[in-house]
Design an enzyme around this catalytic site. Structure first.
Site: not given
Length: 442
Positions: A74, A290-291, A333, A358, A361
């Site tokens: 976000e 990894p998330r 990031g 998502n 990107e």
């Protein structure tokens, strides 16, 4: 009357929820580099230096916007929007609040890019006394919530003070829509306080209207995240990462399979797919992102038992051993830049969990994108990508291996898919400018 009752129940339940969530929140905070003193800011207590910065922002800018963005994803959207707001109206100042240390690091970088125009803060908890204190200190002209973070006490308190609250880049997955519809009696009194909801996809308009919002308050603007205009390719960061790979003994000419935002169990399965692919494609290199980076040590241990030489991104320069087979990214990031170096991108949370992550990107970067059967949270985007043949959806890991093998053998087909995926997102071009214009026309 109903709104009062809903808020009363919410405020009775909220302290219990916070107590239940506290141990997990503290654990995450410590794992992600948070500090104890940040909790004070979340309770609405601002230091003298923070108050002085806010006073200076009001003196030097005619209009101050409070923009809330939960975490890294976000905040990335907020960064694009803030740059566009300042471009269209330089006298705008922004207070950006976020919940996580990683989100805060990104917000601080934005503040450094726009000195004197942006103040990053930790978001307050949604206690009725906390948000009132924050509103009195921040004194925003309007509040902008990124995506779907609607806080009942904040929205109510802002409404009473005549402060517009707008939701930007709003999305509502079919699952969330069903849940909200079941709770419509409870959520409608809060959602109808929103001044405006700017949605990503045309079909999102009807979903929001089904929750009782006035048709004049819901408008399609497109997705800021998918808007290439104003989006900058991380050229410098990609160059830095190429050097990291070279120091690890990985030639830039090698094809790269990247698994993005993976969840528990997916890393091992994708590693098995990679090991089988190497028989036909010995130069192939694997990057896992990894998330949740706090899982990196556990992931490395699991992969270590699979005859796979794994190097963690944070330890590349400390471990001068033989060149690895796999780079495990344990820093935050950086996903966009790593995807920029990939030959093929596999989207995580789409095989062993529901919802997906998502894919936009990677598609915007011109990469062939593949994902599993569970992409429920991005159904509209997935539909567009598949319709334009700009991505590939597979049923399981065996099918994933087959499709990856085919694309590696036929790079021209991979390139056609990549170009189609990028073209499929062009209807979102200008979304950032449209959103900023609507915010500034109040």
């Amino acid at each position: 009357m109903l709104r009062t009752l809903v808020l009363l129940c919410y405020n009775l339940i909220l302290p219990i929820m916070l107590l239940v969530m506290l141990p997990g929140a503290i654990k995450k905070m410590r794992a992600r580099g948070g500090r104890w003193r940040d909790l004070w800011q979340r309770l609405g207590f601002f230091s003298e230096s923070a108050r002085a910065e806010l006073d200076a922002l009001h003196r030097s800018h005619a209009e101050v916007i409070w923009m809330h963005a939960v975490s890294v994803g976000e905040v990335g959207i907020a960064v694009k929007l803030v740059h566009e707001l300042v471009r269209q109206r330089p006298q705008v100042g922004v207070v950006i609040t976020t919940t996580t240390p990683t989100g805060m690091a990104q917000a601080q970088k934005l503040a450094a890019e726009l000195p004197g125009a942006v103040i990053p803060l930790y978001s307050p908890l949604d206690g009725w006394f906390v948000v009132r204190r924050c509103l009195s200190v921040i004194r925003p002209r309007q509040i902008v919530l990124v995506e779907a973070e609607v806080w009942p006490n904040l929205v109510q308190a802002a409404s009473r003070r005549g402060i517009p609250v707008r939701l930007v880049n709003a999305r509502l997955s079919p699952r969330s829509e069903r849940r909200y519809r079941q709770l419509r009696t409870l959520v409608q009194p809060i959602f109808t306080l929103l001044t405006e909801v700017m949605v990503q996809e045309p079909e999102d308009v009807e979903r929001w209207l089904s929750l009782g919002l006035d048709a004049k308050r819901v408008v399609w603007t497109g997705s800021i995240k998918f808007d290439e205009a104003g989006d900058r390719e991380p050229v410098e960061q990609m160059a830095e990462f190429r050097q990291i790979m070279e120091r690890a003994g990985i030639s830039p000419s090698r094809p790269v399979l990247l698994a993005a935002s993976t969840h528990a169990g997916e890393e091992e399965e994708i590693a098995r797919v990679y090991l089988r692919l190497r028989g036909a494609h010995p130069a192939l290199f694997l990057i896992l992102v990894p998330r949740h980076v706090e899982r990196a040590v556990e992931i490395q241990q699991r992969l270590g038992s699979m005859e796979l030489k794994v190097r963690r991104r944070s330890l590349v320069d400390r471990e001068q051993s033989i060149a690895p087979d796999c780079l495990l990214v344990d820093t935050t990031g950086e996903l966009k830049a790593w995807q920029g170096l990939a030959t093929l991108v596999v989207v995580g949370k789409s095989f062993l969990a529901t919802g997906g992550q998502n894919p936009a990107e990677a598609a915007m970067l011109g990469k062939p994108v593949l994902f599993g059967p569970h992409m429920e949270n991005f159904s509209a985007l997935v539909r567009v990508l598949l319709m334009r043949q700009g991505a590939a959806q597979v049923a399981d890991f065996a099918a994933l291996q087959g499709r990856l093998d085919h694309l590696l053998r036929h790079p021209q087909e991979a390139q056609i898919m990549a170009q189609a995926g990028r073209a499929a997102l062009r209807n979102h071009e200008g979304a950032t400018a449209r959103t900023a214009s609507r915010l500034l026309r109040q």
